[in-house]
Design an enzyme around this catalytic site. Structure first.
Site, PDB file in Angstrom:
ATOM      1  CD  GLU A   1      -3.270   0.880   1.770  1.00  0.00           C
ATOM      2  OE1 GLU A   1      -4.075   1.820   1.801  1.00  0.00           O
ATOM      3  OE2 GLU A   1      -3.505  -0.245   2.254  1.00  0.00           O
ATOM      4  CB  THR A   2       4.095   2.106   1.611  1.00  0.00           C
ATOM      5  OG1 THR A   2       3.602   1.943   2.951  1.00  0.00           O
ATOM      6  CG2 THR A   2       5.099   3.243   1.571  1.00  0.00           C
TER       7      THR A   2
END
Length: 162
Positions: A85-86
């Protein structure tokens, strides 16, 4: 590297504390203006994520297994998802540009192999870079290049709220 952020935000100089955070996370100097106000985020710092490449089309970072294990001593499945997700969110944010923001609306992951030591590399590759949606596939590998997990993240791009 081409993106929608660096030119418009180049004048913003990060504070000394924020600059140290950006340097430790491997953020290239040309992106310090974009991230100078917010940094890379507390979760990114806590997980030990360090960027290697940063563009909307391809984002690469590493993360240590040490400190990110679950009770059985292997890398926590949630740590895989945090890395994915980062990477996908940062890439989408670069694509969005300074007057827009990317917000995650869907993420999924399949875990293929466990790891109990070393460094994990995540590579996000753009599948779709649209006006309102981006989708990235993120592949996590070990130091031998073996696939550990595969994730997909979709971000909605919207105008920044005043």
């Amino acid at each position: 590297m081409t993106d929608n952020r660096t030119r418009a935000d180049a004048a913003q100089a990060p504070s000394p504390e924020r600059l140290a955070e950006l340097v430790a996370a491997g953020v290239p100097p040309e992106m310090h203006g974009w991230l100078g106000r917010y940094g890379v985020g507390a979760m990114t710092v806590k997980m030990g994520i360090v960027f290697q490449e940063m563009s909307p089309e391809r984002m690469v970072a590493t993360m240590p297994v040490d400190g990110n294990q679950q009770v059985a001593g292997i890398l926590h499945g949630g740590a895989h998802v945090v890395l994915a997700e980062t990477l996908g969110s940062f890439a989408a944010g670069l694509h969005a540009g300074p007057q827009r923001q990317a917000v995650g609306i869907e993420v999924n992951a399949t875990h293929h192999r466990s790891i109990d030591a070393g460094l994990v590399t995540g590579t996000a590759t753009a599948i779709h870079l649209g006006r309102t949606l981006t989708t990235h596939e993120v592949v996590m590998t070990d130091e031998q290049g073996r696939r550990l997990s595969t994730a997909r993240i979709t971000n909605l791009i919207r105008d920044t709220r005043s």
